[in-house]
Design an enzyme around this catalytic site. Structure first.
Site, mmCIF file in Angstrom:
data_model
loop_
_atom_site.group_PDB
_atom_site.id
_atom_site.type_symbol
_atom_site.label_atom_id
_atom_site.label_comp_id
_atom_site.label_asym_id
_atom_site.label_seq_id
_atom_site.Cartn_x
_atom_site.Cartn_y
_atom_site.Cartn_z
ATOM 1 N N HIS A 81 40.178 29.971 32.085
ATOM 2 C CA HIS A 81 39.103 29.708 31.123
ATOM 3 C C HIS A 81 37.998 30.770 31.283
ATOM 4 O O HIS A 81 38.284 31.947 31.339
ATOM 5 C CB HIS A 81 38.566 28.291 31.293
ATOM 6 C CG HIS A 81 39.615 27.238 31.410
ATOM 7 N ND1 HIS A 81 40.568 27.017 30.442
ATOM 8 C CD2 HIS A 81 39.889 26.350 32.400
ATOM 9 C CE1 HIS A 81 41.360 26.025 30.818
ATOM 10 N NE2 HIS A 81 40.976 25.619 31.995
ATOM 11 N N ASP A 242 45.604 31.194 37.575
ATOM 12 C CA ASP A 242 45.856 31.012 39.006
ATOM 13 C C ASP A 242 46.885 29.927 39.299
ATOM 14 O O ASP A 242 47.801 30.135 40.106
ATOM 15 C CB ASP A 242 44.547 30.746 39.761
ATOM 16 C CG ASP A 242 43.703 29.641 39.154
ATOM 17 O OD1 ASP A 242 44.113 29.025 38.149
ATOM 18 O OD2 ASP A 242 42.598 29.396 39.675
#
Length: 498
Positions: A81, A242
C-alpha cells in the site's frame, strides 16, 4: 559464481539476502534500519530506503564474499500500500505515507459511500481500508493541494525502489491489487475509481505499468550501477509485496496457512482462483505468480507485546516466560487495538482488556497480550474459511514474533494444531531471491518456488487441556473485538470504535 540478491524493504528496515542462482543456498545477508514511523501519521522519506538498501547490500555482499560481477539479478519486495508521490521530474513531492498511516480514514469512508462497499469488493477483491493507496491520494488532494498539483506519478514503496534501480515506473499484480483501483481478476486498472478523487486528471499516465512476475523490467540504470557497485547488465525484477514475497520464500501451496507476527499481523494462504469476501474482512489480492493470496491483515502485532513488556517491566524473554507460566482460563481477554485497527476497520479504536478481577496476576496479563494478537489472526483464518478458502494444510509461523516460544505455543493451543517454522528466517527477502532467480534463468516463478521450497520443523503442539480454554477464549475475543458481527455483507457505514 552467478548469484542473485533479494531485497526486503519493510517498515522497520531493509534486509538483503544473496543466494546461489542454481540451488538457492544462502551465501550472505545484511540489514540496515529505517527511521521509526508510528500511526496515526506514519511517514518516511523514501531516500532513507535507498540509503538502507545500499548499506544492507554492501554488508550482504561482504558476508557472501562475492564481487559486483557475480550478482546477475535482483528483485525488491516492500511494505504494501502506501503512497510515494513523484512530480514531472521524478522528484519525491513529500514524505511517503505508509500502510499504517490512518490519517486518510475520513477520505476512505467518503470513497466507500461513493463507490459502494459491495461494489468495491466485487471489483478489486478487497474492501479497502485507510492503508490502501486510493484513500491516501484523496488525502493528498484534500489536505495538501499544492503537493497534489505537482503529482505526476503514483508509486508504492517497492515501486519507487524498482524505479531507483531500473529507471522505470513499474509494479506487479500483487502490489497493484492493494491500491484499491486495480482488478487482479481482470488484470487492469480501474480509473473510474480514481475519478472520484479527480475527474480531470489523466490517470493512465500517472500509474505504473504492471509487469508479469517472471519478467525482468530491465537492467540497473547507470546511476544505480555506480551507487550500488553493480554490473550494468544486472537484471531487475518487478518485485512485489512483502507478504506475497514471503509466500514465495516459504514455498507454500494451496491449503497451507501462514501466521505472520511482525509489525503487523497477517494470516494468509495461496489460491489459484480469486476470492471475493463480501464481509470485507478478507483481502483477495494477487500473489507474485499467476494466482491469488487471500489474507487478513491486522494493524497490531509484535508492538502489542513490546508494549506489555514495557508495562510489566520485563524484556521479551521475561514476557514470554510469564505468559507460558499462566494457567489459562482466567477469562482475561485483550482486544489489541492499541494503534487503531484495520481488520475490523476501526482506525480510531483503542485497546480493551476485559475480564480483570482481584485474582488477575502478571502472568494472566502477559498471556492475554500474546493471545490478543493471536486471536485476531485466528479470527482471520476463520473468515478465510467462511469465504471458501481451504487452510487445512500446514500451519507455518513466521515473522520476528515466531522466534518467541510464547507466540508459537499459544498459537498451537489456540488453533489445536501443530505449528511449524520454515528454514527461511527472512522469508520475504528469500522470496525476492526466488523471483530474481526466475528472471535470471528464464523460468516461471512457480518453478523456482517449488525447487527452492525450504524445509520445515515442528516448534509447538497443543498442550493437554488447551481445547476447553481455546473455545472459551475464541468466543470471548470474538464478542469483545466485534468479529461475531461479521456474518453480514459489508455496508457503506463508517467502522465503529471499540
Amino acid at each position: 559464481m552467478p548469484v542473485v540478491a533479494g531485497v526486503d524493504s519493510s517498515t522497520q528496515s531493509c534486509k538483503v539476502e544473496i543466494r546461489d542462482l542454481h540451488d538457492g543456498s544462502l551465501l550472505g545477508s545484511g540489514s540496515a534500519p529505517h527511521p521509526p514511523a508510528f500511526p496515526p501519521r506514519s511517514e518516511q522519506d523514501p531516500a532513507a530506503w535507498w540509503t538502507a538498501l545500499k548499506a544492507a547490500l554492501v554488508t550482504a555482499r561482504n558476508d557472501a564474499g562475492v564481487s559486483r560481477t557475480d550478482i546477475i539479478a535482483l528483485a525488491v519486495d516492500g511494505q504494501c500500500h502506501g503512497l510515494v508521490a513523484l512530480d514531472a521530474a521524478d522528484q519525491v513531492v513529500r514524505p511517503a505515507k505508509l500502510w499504517n498511516d490512518t490519517t486518510s480514514a475520513p477520505q476512505l469512508e467518503r470513497l466507500k459511500r461513493l463507490i459502494g462497499a459491495p461494489e468495491w469488493i466485487r471489483a478489486v477483491g478487497s474492501l479497502p481500508t485507510a492503508a490502501f493507496t486510493l484513500s491516501k491520494i484523496a488525502w493528498l488532494a484534500e489536505n495538501e493541494p499544492a503537493h497534489y498539483r505537482r503529482l505526476r506519478h503514483v508509486l508504492l514503496p517497492h515501486d519507487w525502489l524498482t524505479w531507483k534501480l531500473s529507471g522505470r515506473h513499474v509494479t506487479d499484480r500483487s502490489e497493484a491489487s492493494g491500491t484499491g483501483y486495480y482488478s487482479a481478476a481482470e488484470s487492469r486498472y480501474l480509473p473510474e475509481f480514481l475519478v472520484h478523487v479527480d475527474a480531470e486528471r489523466d490517470w493512465a499516465d500517472a500509474l505504473p505499468e504492471v509487469v508479469d512476475a517472471s519478467t525482468a523490467v530491465g537492467t540497473v540504470s547507470g546511476t544505480a550501477s555506480t551507487e550500488l557497485d553493480l554490473s550494468p547488465g544486472t537484471l531487475v525484477g518487478p518485485g512485489g509485496g512483502d507478504q506475497h514475497a514471503a509466500a514465495l520464500g516459504l514455498g507454500i501451496v494451496p491449503g497451507d496457512v501462514v501466521y505472520t507476527f511482525g509489525t503487523s499481523g497477517v494470516v494468509f494462504t495461496t489460491s489459484d482462483t480469486p476470492v471475493f469476501d463480501l464481509t470485507g474482512m478478507v483481502d483477495g489480492v494477487a500473489d507474485m505468480t499467476d494466482g491469488y493470496l487471500p489474507l487478513v491483515s491486522t494493524l497490531n502485532a509484535a508492538r502489542v507485546t513490546d508494549t506489555f513488556a514495557r508495562i510489566l517491566g520485563v524484556d521479551h524473554d521475561g514476557l514470554a516466560k510469564l505468559a507460558l507460566d499462566a494457567a489459562g482460563g482466567s477469562g482475561l481477554v485483550l482486544a489489541a487495538f492499541l494503534d487503531g485497527e484495520r481488520k475490523p476497520n476501526r482506525p480510531g479504536a483503542q485497546g480493551i482488556l476485559s475480564g480483570l478481577t482481584s485474582a488477575t496476576d502478571r502472568e494472566d496479563i502477559a498471556r492475554a497480550a500474546f493471545e490478543g494478537v493471536i486471536l485476531g489472526l485466528v479470527s482471520g483464518e476463520r473468515q478465510l474459511n467462511a469465504a471458501g478458502v481451504r487452510t487445512g494444510g500446514r500451519l507455518i509461523a513466521t515473522g520476528g514474533g515466531a522466534r518467541s516460544a510464547a507466540y508459537t505455543q499459544l498459537l498451537a493451543d489456540l488453533t489445536g494444531r501443530e505449528v511449524l517454522v520454515a528454514d527461511a528466517p527472512e522469508a520475504s527477502a528469500r522470496g525476492a531471491c526466488v523471483q530474481a532467480a526466475a528472471i535470471a534463468s528464464d523460468r516461471p516463478v512457480r518453478e523456482v518456488l517449488r525447487a527452492w521450497a525450504p524445509a520445515t520443523r515442528s516448534v509447538a503442539t497443543p498442550r493437554p487441556g488447551s481445547g476447553t480454554v481455546r473455545e472459551t477464549a475464541a468466543d470471548r475475543y470474538a464478542v469483545l473485538a466485534g468479529w461475531d458481527a461479521l456474518d453480514t455483507p459489508a455496508t457503506d457505514s463508517p467502522g465503529t470504535t471499540a
